[in-house]
Design an enzyme around this catalytic site. Structure first.
Site, short mmCIF file in Angstrom:
data_model
loop_
_atom_site.label_atom_id
_atom_site.label_comp_id
_atom_site.label_asym_id
_atom_site.label_seq_id
_atom_site.Cartn_x
_atom_site.Cartn_y
_atom_site.Cartn_z
CG ASP A 187 -2.08 0.96 1.01
OD1 ASP A 187 -1.79 2.02 0.31
OD2 ASP A 187 -2.78 0.71 2.05
CG ASP A 237 -5.19 3.33 -2.20
OD1 ASP A 237 -4.45 2.55 -1.81
OD2 ASP A 237 -6.60 3.46 -1.85
#
Length: 460
Positions: A147, A346
């Site tokens: 992430d 993201d």
């Protein structure tokens, strides 16, 4: 491996047995002949393994002669015989001892350490991208999101009760009592993310990914996670964000410090084939040219250039986006983020999150209707007719078509098409755009932790 020594074979057969030997003689001869030819071809075509192939060839010839001996009617079957089998050096041993005679200095090649790595990502429900890590010794395998919005790394702890914390249910959990490399930290961790909290404590252990491993990596054992995590595939997060805390070293920085990765960059390719569970790759320390779109110019194949943007907020890979334009064939374009706005890459999800008013305007234009948990649906029959949407970054258009920003889901005779656009409902999300997989699957991205830049290019 056959050790040095002697192999003794004793054979005994009467005249009635010879009929069976003759019956299978031709079949065995054909198989052995094929094996010999195959090994000869391999010897000719493979330089690196010629010694190994030659050894196999000799072994087969010996067995062939042995077979001929057994099947020979003139041989006394009641006698015993022996022959010597020697252990010869393996190809690796030859390279180590005589590498200079085999072309390149293979000894030096063996000493060269890897200076990059690649992590396979997988897709879950077309909404989540995850990969595999191994923690501790003996290793405990867990699934994590790699992430870019997190600097910290965390996994669900064995102390996270599935009874008290529903979000831990159906997940693998790290148990530090089973790892000989675990080192206690014990500092508490708590983060308020608006609609939910994350609670845990810091620990140290070894972490392996693909072909690389780091020792003494700090991470968080989560003991309390929100109930929504029950539907996630990942058991935690490997943070690929920039370092913002002097007391915490992110995973990628540890790879650099321990010299497992040479270049201070990583790149991410997300697979656009939604029929495949392969989600793409995180490439540590390099950019893979095969993922860059190429164009034929004056008879030459030329790779597209990256558009690089400076990172503005070191807590995230945040950059400036010029505007977003929903194109209309009639010229009635909808423009949001008109005066520029902040955006974040993201890699953990497949959505595109934006300020509520901006997303509402986009949904009005594509005729999306509210469905469930802040998700919207569109008419599946209109996907190919949906307008193109331009995200302008660094003065250049990065365009998505209807198929890029919708997700088709089917269950038996029911088909549902979800919009990838999601209105923000937390304070942290309201003042920025979060560009997830729906955007990043169209564009290959490279992240430079030293220069603090992020680059985008159309993916191949």
């Amino acid at each position: 491996m056959i050790s040095s020594g002697y192999l003794y074979l004793a054979t005994k057969a009467d005249d009635s047995d010879l009929g069976w030997f003759r019956a299978i003689h031709f079949a065995i001869f054909a198989v052995l002949t094929g094996a010999i030819v195959q090994n000869l071809l391999q010897i000719l075509n493979s330089y690196l393994f010629k010694i190994k192939m030659l050894r196999n060839f000799v072994t087969i010839v010996v067995l062939f002669l042995l077979h001929e001996y057994i099947c020979d009617e003139n041989v006394d079957k009641k006698k015993t015989f022996s022959f010597e089998i020697r252990r010869y050096k393996t190809p690796t041993e030859h390279y180590l001892n005589y590498g200079e005679q085999l072309g390149p200095d293979f000894k030096q090649i063996l000493k060269m350490a890897r200076d990059n790595d690649s992590i396979a990502l997988y897709r879950f429900l077309d909404d989540e991208f995850y990969g595999q890590i191994v923690i501790g010794h003996p290793g405990q395998t867990l699934y994590v999101n790699f992430d870019t919005t997190w600097s910290y790394s965390w996994v669900m702890s064995s102390k996270c009760s599935s009874i008290k914390t529903i979000g831990c249910y159906f997940h693998r959990k790290y148990d530090h009592t089973k790892s000989s490399e675990y080192k206690k930290d014990g500092r508490p961790f708590a983060m308020d993310l608006g609609t939910y909290n994350l609670t845990g404590f810091y620990s140290y252990d070894n972490i392996s990914i693909a072909h690389s491993n780091v020792t003494g990596q700090s991470f968080i054992e989560m003991v309390d996670v929100p109930y929504e995590f029950i539907i996630n595939k990942a058991d935690g997060v490997m943070g690929l964000g920039l370092q913002t805390d002097a007391n915490y070293t992110p995973f990628f920085y540890t790879l650099l410090h321990q010299k497992k990765i040479k270049e201070p960059i990583f790149s991410i390719y997300l697979n656009r084939d939604r029929q495949s569970n392969r989600g793409g790759n995180v490439m540590l320390g390099f950019v893979d040219p095969k993922h860059i779109h190429k164009t034929k110019i004056n008879g030459k194949i030329v790779a597209d250039n990256f558009t690089y943007l400076s990172v503005e907020n070191y807590a995230y890979w945040q950059f400036q986006m010029d505007r977003v334009v929903v194109n209309d064939p009639k010229g009635e374009n909808v423009v949001v983020c008109q005066n520029g706005c902040k955006a974040i890459a993201d890699t953990s999800s497949n959505t595109i999150v934006g300020p509520q008013e901006d997303i509402f305007q986009i949904h009005d234009k594509i005729k999306a209707e509210e469905f469930f948990m802040h998700r919207y649906t569109v008419n599946c029959d209109t996907i190919n007719k949906l307008p193109k949407i331009d995200f302008i970054l660094g003065g250049k258009n990065f365009t998505l078509v209807g198929e890029d920003y919708t997700v088709k889901m089917s269950y038996h005779s029911i088909t549902l098409c979800l919009s990838a656009f999601v209105p923000a409902y937390t304070i942290q999300e309201q003042d920025r755009w979060i560009l997830g997989g729906a955007f990043l699957a169209k564009f290959y991205t490279v992240y430079n932790v030293q220069e603090k830049t992020i680059g985008f290019v159309l993916s191949h």
